[in-house]
Each structure stands twice: as C-alpha cells, then as structure tokens.
Design an enzyme around this catalytic site. Sequence first.
Site, PDB file in Angstrom:
ATOM      1  N   PRO A   1      -0.613  -7.395  -1.959  1.00 56.35           N
ATOM      2  CA  PRO A   1      -1.161  -8.762  -2.003  1.00 56.35           C
ATOM      3  C   PRO A   1      -2.124  -8.953  -3.180  1.00 56.35           C
ATOM      4  CG  PRO A   1      -1.611  -7.687   0.115  1.00 56.35           C
ATOM      5  CD  PRO A   1      -0.991  -6.667  -0.769  1.00 56.35           C
ATOM      6  N   GLU A   2      -1.945 -10.058  -3.892  1.00 54.86           N
ATOM      7  CA  GLU A   2      -2.854 -10.407  -4.989  1.00 54.86           C
ATOM      8  C   GLU A   2      -3.644 -11.639  -4.552  1.00 54.86           C
ATOM      9  OE1 GLU A   2      -0.885 -10.363  -8.857  1.00 54.86           O
ATOM     10  OE2 GLU A   2       0.575  -8.929  -8.109  1.00 54.86           O
TER      11      GLU A   2
END
Length: 284
Positions: free
Chosen positions: A2-3
């Site tokens: 996840p960014e």
Amino acid sequence: MPELPEVETIRKDLQEKITYKQIKDVIVNISKIIKKPSLEEFITKTKDKKIKEIDRRGKYIIIHLDSEDKLIIHLGMTGLLIYPYNKNSKEILEGEIKAKHNHLVFTFTDDTQLVFNDVRRFGKIFLVSNIDEIESISKLGIDPLEDYFTEEVFIQVLNKKKKGKIKPFLMNQKFITGLGNIYANEVLYRSNIHPLRLISSLIEEEVKNLYQQIKLVLSEAVELRGSTVADEAYRDTDGEKGKFAKKLQVYARKGEPCIKCGHPIEVVRIEGRSSFICPQCQKL
Ligand SMILES: [Zn+2]
C-alpha cells in the site's frame, strides 16, 4: 504494497465508519505485531476506549482514542483493515481473505468488528501517547496530499538532494512520504523524466511538470480508492479492490506500447525495484 492513496482510502473509510465507536473487546492472535507497549498494556489501554478520529502521517494510520492515546497502524506489505468484518462476506467465501491471518480483532459495543489481517506479517501496530515516540514517524518528510505541498516546498525539498537520482528521491520517505514504486513510476512517465536523471539536471519546466503530476496522479488515485494491480493484496475496508489499476499508464505494462509514442514499455532495475519506462519518452 500500500502507498499513499491506498492508506488514505482506508483512513477515510475508517473515519466514516468507526468514529465514536467504543471498543468492547480486543483479541490479539499474533503478539509480535504489537510493537509498543507490552501486549497486556496494549489490551488494557484500548479496551473500553472510544474512537475520536482517524488521522494519517505518511503511510501510518493514526486512530485517536478518547484517552488521548494514539493507536498507530502500518499496513506493511499485505496488511488489511476490514470493517465491518462479516464471515459471510464474498471475499471470505472466495477464500481471498483467510481468517487464520486475522492477527488483531476489535469488537465494538455495537458488536461489529474491525479486523487487521496480514498474510506476510510486515504490518506494525503501536499504542503511544505521543506520535513522535515512534522514530520512523518523526523522520517522515512532506506529505504530497497536504495543502502545504506547494511547488515552492517541492523545490526546497528537491534542493536537499541535488546530487541524487530522481526516482530513489521520490521513494525516500524522509523527503516525500507515501510515494512507493507504483506511483513513482507513474509520475515520472507522465512527466517524461527518466527515473535515473540527476535532480540537478532537471530544468524548471520538468520540475513544474513533475510537481503537477504528483498532485494529479495521487488525487485521482485517492478518488478511485487506490490501486490493486494483478495479484496484489491491497483491499479497502469493504474488501474491495482499488480501481486506479486500470488507469496506470506505465506500471506493470512491460512490452505493451507506450500510449504516447507506441514504443514498447521496458523494465530497468533501480535499487532492486522494477522501473517501467518508455525509453523514447523518458531519455537519460
Ligand atoms: Zn513513449
């Protein structure tokens, strides 16, 4: 992994869904995910507390409790926060989200449950009174989704690392926080900048362009609830995939034609990560 857009999606979901709820019960199945304090203290200090609001610093989700303690969650590589957790939900039936990876379960007084599920177990959970007690948070750089991220601020940060290369710079959380491999690839491609260009070699127009693309790509990705590319684990709190993956112009498109010039997209390895580029549009 996840960014920023994925973590922001989860933050917004939780803000909407669990604010003002009171924790009735806490179950920790894998004690090593609780980094601070001890497991016993973690349970006593979260039980019976109410959720005040959900905040974010970089890729850390910060849940403010009414005790003034902060419950901090980093999703690591495969961490998911599912709410409300429902054993009959489609994903569970399909076997995508397996209950054996539910490492932390909060049950609220209305009997709904928030589950932290993490296959790879790189996720981290902390409970602190002061956020800056966590060194990795105190060192985070500027957040590109915040209003203070202006072009002037971007230039100031770029100037701290003039001799550096642009892609490693974008991915270094000490300068700009939240950009990982997917979005760093996208913003560079859309700005026609090769990932190995030296920061000092960027002309004014390129810097302006890059700044605008960072804002644009991230805000569109937040709007579309993040990216779930191919077999990646990311899901929102409903267990749904992020829809920005369809909008990716260069990431994971090896061999496919560049949408600007038709040249096949190539992959170069930079600091152990795959960089997707069009060698015609992004020249060194
Ligand atoms: Zn091209």
